[in-house]
Design a protein around this motif. Structure first.
Motif, PDB file in Angstrom:
ATOM      1  N   ASP A 155       3.833   9.088  21.510  1.00 34.00           N
ATOM      2  CA  ASP A 155       3.590  10.148  22.714  1.00 34.00           C
ATOM      3  C   ASP A 155       2.524  11.407  21.913  1.00 34.00           C
ATOM      4  N   ALA A 156       2.370  11.291  20.995  1.00 31.34           N
ATOM      5  CA  ALA A 156       1.285  12.421  20.461  1.00 31.34           C
ATOM      6  C   ALA A 156       0.061  11.970  20.507  1.00 31.34           C
ATOM      7  N   VAL A 157      -0.205  10.525  20.351  1.00 29.91           N
ATOM      8  CA  VAL A 157      -1.516   9.814  20.576  1.00 29.91           C
ATOM      9  C   VAL A 157      -1.877  10.090  21.879  1.00 29.91           C
ATOM     10  N   ARG A 158      -0.970   9.751  22.964  1.00 31.77           N
ATOM     11  CA  ARG A 158      -1.246   9.785  24.409  1.00 31.77           C
ATOM     12  C   ARG A 158      -1.653  11.469  24.600  1.00 31.77           C
ATOM     13  N   TYR A 159      -0.932  12.336  24.036  1.00 39.19           N
ATOM     14  CA  TYR A 159      -0.845  13.871  24.339  1.00 39.19           C
ATOM     15  C   TYR A 159      -2.426  14.295  23.838  1.00 39.19           C
ATOM     16  N   PHE A 160      -2.965  13.907  22.558  1.00 35.61           N
ATOM     17  CA  PHE A 160      -4.164  14.329  21.982  1.00 35.61           C
ATOM     18  C   PHE A 160      -5.219  13.456  22.369  1.00 35.61           C
ATOM     19  N   ALA A 161      -5.107  12.244  22.673  1.00 31.52           N
ATOM     20  CA  ALA A 161      -6.380  11.283  22.862  1.00 31.52           C
ATOM     21  C   ALA A 161      -6.353  10.531  23.938  1.00 31.52           C
ATOM     22  N   GLY A 162      -5.486  10.453  24.820  1.00 34.21           N
ATOM     23  CA  GLY A 162      -5.316   9.915  26.285  1.00 34.21           C
ATOM     24  C   GLY A 162      -4.658   8.612  26.309  1.00 34.21           C
ATOM     25  N   GLU A 163      -4.788   7.930  27.276  1.00 33.22           N
ATOM     26  CA  GLU A 163      -4.044   6.754  27.567  1.00 33.22           C
ATOM     27  C   GLU A 163      -4.297   5.546  26.758  1.00 33.22           C
ATOM     28  N   ILE A 164      -3.377   4.775  26.662  1.00 29.33           N
ATOM     29  CA  ILE A 164      -3.366   3.400  25.884  1.00 29.33           C
ATOM     30  C   ILE A 164      -3.815   2.252  26.514  1.00 29.33           C
ATOM     31  N   GLU A 165      -4.604   1.719  26.402  1.00 25.51           N
ATOM     32  CA  GLU A 165      -5.246   0.244  27.081  1.00 25.51           C
ATOM     33  C   GLU A 165      -4.577  -1.079  26.412  1.00 25.51           C
ATOM     34  N   GLU A 166      -4.449  -1.220  25.206  1.00 24.11           N
ATOM     35  CA  GLU A 166      -4.371  -2.430  24.462  1.00 24.11           C
ATOM     36  C   GLU A 166      -3.382  -1.864  23.014  1.00 24.11           C
ATOM     37  N   VAL A 167      -2.534  -2.937  22.804  1.00 22.95           N
ATOM     38  CA  VAL A 167      -1.454  -2.528  21.814  1.00 22.95           C
ATOM     39  C   VAL A 167      -1.590  -3.974  20.807  1.00 22.95           C
ATOM     40  N   THR A 168      -1.790  -3.699  19.614  1.00 19.86           N
ATOM     41  CA  THR A 168      -1.320  -4.916  18.594  1.00 19.86           C
ATOM     42  C   THR A 168      -0.548  -4.329  17.491  1.00 19.86           C
ATOM     43  N   ALA A 169       0.818  -4.884  17.270  1.00 21.18           N
ATOM     44  CA  ALA A 169       1.719  -4.321  16.421  1.00 21.18           C
ATOM     45  C   ALA A 169       2.112  -5.435  15.148  1.00 21.18           C
ATOM     46  N   TYR A 170       2.530  -4.807  14.157  1.00 20.10           N
ATOM     47  CA  TYR A 170       3.030  -5.489  13.149  1.00 20.10           C
ATOM     48  C   TYR A 170       4.222  -4.833  12.521  1.00 20.10           C
ATOM     49  N   GLY A 171       5.390  -5.325  11.891  1.00 21.13           N
ATOM     50  CA  GLY A 171       6.611  -4.830  11.219  1.00 21.13           C
ATOM     51  C   GLY A 171       7.050  -5.313  10.378  1.00 21.13           C
ATOM     52  N   ILE A 182       3.647  -0.714  12.634  1.00 18.49           N
ATOM     53  CA  ILE A 182       2.214  -0.079  12.725  1.00 18.49           C
ATOM     54  C   ILE A 182       1.851  -0.745  13.769  1.00 18.49           C
ATOM     55  N   ALA A 183       1.320   0.164  14.763  1.00 18.50           N
ATOM     56  CA  ALA A 183       0.639  -0.429  15.939  1.00 18.50           C
ATOM     57  C   ALA A 183      -0.945   0.166  16.104  1.00 18.50           C
ATOM     58  N   ILE A 184      -1.806  -0.690  16.587  1.00 19.64           N
ATOM     59  CA  ILE A 184      -3.217  -0.398  16.783  1.00 19.64           C
ATOM     60  C   ILE A 184      -3.402  -0.282  18.112  1.00 19.64           C
ATOM     61  N   PHE A 185      -4.103   0.625  18.627  1.00 21.23           N
ATOM     62  CA  PHE A 185      -4.492   0.827  20.166  1.00 21.23           C
ATOM     63  C   PHE A 185      -5.932   1.068  20.292  1.00 21.23           C
ATOM     64  N   LYS A 186      -6.168   0.400  21.317  1.00 21.47           N
ATOM     65  CA  LYS A 186      -7.312   0.549  22.155  1.00 21.47           C
ATOM     66  C   LYS A 186      -7.154   1.567  23.131  1.00 21.47           C
ATOM     67  N   LEU A 187      -8.081   2.686  23.137  1.00 23.81           N
ATOM     68  CA  LEU A 187      -7.765   3.775  23.935  1.00 23.81           C
ATOM     69  C   LEU A 187      -8.489   3.744  25.350  1.00 23.81           C
ATOM     70  N   ARG A 188      -8.352   4.301  26.487  1.00 18.92           N
ATOM     71  CA  ARG A 188      -8.975   4.493  27.590  1.00 18.92           C
ATOM     72  C   ARG A 188     -10.298   5.323  27.541  1.00 18.92           C
ATOM     73  N   ASN A 189     -10.375   6.004  26.609  1.00 18.02           N
ATOM     74  CA  ASN A 189     -11.431   7.003  26.686  1.00 18.02           C
ATOM     75  C   ASN A 189     -12.700   5.891  25.696  1.00 18.02           C
ATOM     76  N   GLY A 190     -12.387   4.888  25.179  1.00 15.66           N
ATOM     77  CA  GLY A 190     -13.298   4.112  24.344  1.00 15.66           C
ATOM     78  C   GLY A 190     -12.916   4.251  22.856  1.00 15.66           C
ATOM     79  N   GLY A 191     -12.043   5.034  22.439  1.00 15.95           N
ATOM     80  CA  GLY A 191     -11.875   5.240  21.262  1.00 15.95           C
ATOM     81  C   GLY A 191     -10.364   4.363  20.499  1.00 15.95           C
ATOM     82  N   ILE A 192      -9.878   4.526  19.620  1.00 16.51           N
ATOM     83  CA  ILE A 192      -8.914   3.750  18.848  1.00 16.51           C
ATOM     84  C   ILE A 192      -8.188   4.723  18.272  1.00 16.51           C
ATOM     85  N   GLY A 193      -6.665   4.066  18.157  1.00 15.37           N
ATOM     86  CA  GLY A 193      -5.651   4.819  17.703  1.00 15.37           C
ATOM     87  C   GLY A 193      -4.743   3.972  16.796  1.00 15.37           C
TER      88      GLY A 193
END
Length: 340
Positions: free
Chosen positions: A187-203, A219-230
């Motif tokens: 939720d904090a990623v979304r709150y500060f950096a915007g919406e998430i477009e793609e997810v890849t995760a490992y556990g 651990i989850a890696i995100f592609k963000l809608r604003n062109g960034g990563i998370g």
């Protein structure tokens, strides 16, 4: 608006904080609690200095015309059913997280709220933390520009010393590392950096003899809608004190927890530290439940959306389900999902 009467579902640790937050207000009242354990509920009310009705059946509480709003601190598996019933009865809803344990439950709530538009707030309670307030204000003031990389960690040793452990370690009621607790970081990623477009995760597991029924570390890696990563990490079996690390890299500066490096400070040679209250404890008494309820009441009076209403929090939950889907399948998962 007259005094808002709440029925709080549950009498546990988090429910106690909601009871205190509501009781402290002049414009709200703890009208009732819902608990199958009448004697224990009486004891909890006495400890908090409260005089309220005790309902043993949720259906009776939500049907009571004196109840204006419900606080759902029940175990998460039954929250969708309870939320749907509350919406149909016209009761405003305070949700604890997670909102649901699967997409079907989440979408059932969404449909009920679309048909019965009551007021909602979701308990991603760190959105009201003072350090979060500072970080959000700095981002909105263009102190660091577009956030192109967001890394947020939730590290909390939730073991047998926590009452919730007995059920939160199970697949049925805990669900996963992200659903159980790491969702705050998502939720904090979304709150500060915007919406998430793609997810890849490992556990992974921490110990071979762990009693967790799912990988307690993810651990989850995100592609963000604003062109960034998370990136988010969640660990529920870690040998460390509680940590909620926030690292944000922007085009014009950076934020590390309560430290700022900004283009707005042209003579700056090192990070500036902002004195504030950090999200640095897993103790729920440290969390801003009073501020969450205050926002809920103010937005209800002003007929505006709360800082984190159901449909906002729903996007965080969708991202968490996508993380778990990626963990199970080994594939990336795209968002948003189309509701069936």
């Amino acid at each position: 608006m007259s005094i808002l009467r709440f029925a709080v579902v549950g009498t546990g640790w988090v429910a106690g904080e909601y009871l205190k937050a509501i009781h402290a207000r002049q414009d709200a009242e703890v009208y009732a609690v819902v608990s199958a354990h009448h004697a224990y509920a009486q004891q909890r009310l006495a400890e908090l200095g409260l005089n309220a009705r005790i309902f043993e059946r949720y259906e009776d509480a939500v049907a009571d015309p004196q109840v204006d709003a419900v606080v759902l601190c029940s175990t998460p598996g039954i929250r969708p059913e309870q939320a749907v019933l509350a919406a149909r009865q016209g009761k405003h809803i305070v949700f604890e997280k997670p909102l649901a344990m699967n997409r079907e439950g989440l979408w059932a709530i969404a449909e009920a709220l679309e048909a019965n538009p009551v007021h909602t707030v979701a308990g991603f309670v760190l959105r009201w933390n003072p350090s979060f307030n500072n970080t959000k204000a700095l981002i909105q003031d263009d102190a660091i520009g577009r956030v192109f990389m967001a890394q947020i960690d939730y590290w909390h040793n939730i073991g047998p010393h926590y009452p919730q452990y007995r059920w939160s370690r199970t697949k049925e009621l805990g669900g996963s590392s992200m659903l159980s607790a790491g969702c705050h970081a998502v939720d904090a990623v979304r709150y500060f950096a915007g919406e998430i477009e793609e997810v890849t995760a490992y556990g992974c597991r921490t110990w071979a003899d762990s009693e967790y029924e799912f990988d307690s570390n993810a651990i989850a890696i995100f592609k963000l809608r604003n062109g960034g990563i998370g990136k988010v990490s969640s660990s529920l079996e870690c040998k460390t004190t509680y940590k909620f690390n926030i690292h944000l890299l922007g085009e014009k500066g950076a934020i590390m927890n309560n430290q700022l490096f900004s283009h707005k400070l042209p003579g700056q040679t090192e990070y500036a530290t902002i004195p504030t209250i950090l999200p640095d404890s897993g103790d729920v008494s440290h969390h801003p439940f009073a501020e969450e309820i205050d926002d809920f009441m103010q937005s209800l009076r002003g007929k505006t959306r709360s800082r984190c209403d159901f449909f906002d929090a729903m996007q965080t939950m969708e991202a968490c389900f996508a993380i778990d889907e990626s963990l199970a399948s080994g594939r990336k998962v795209s968002l948003p999902l189309v509701r069936s």
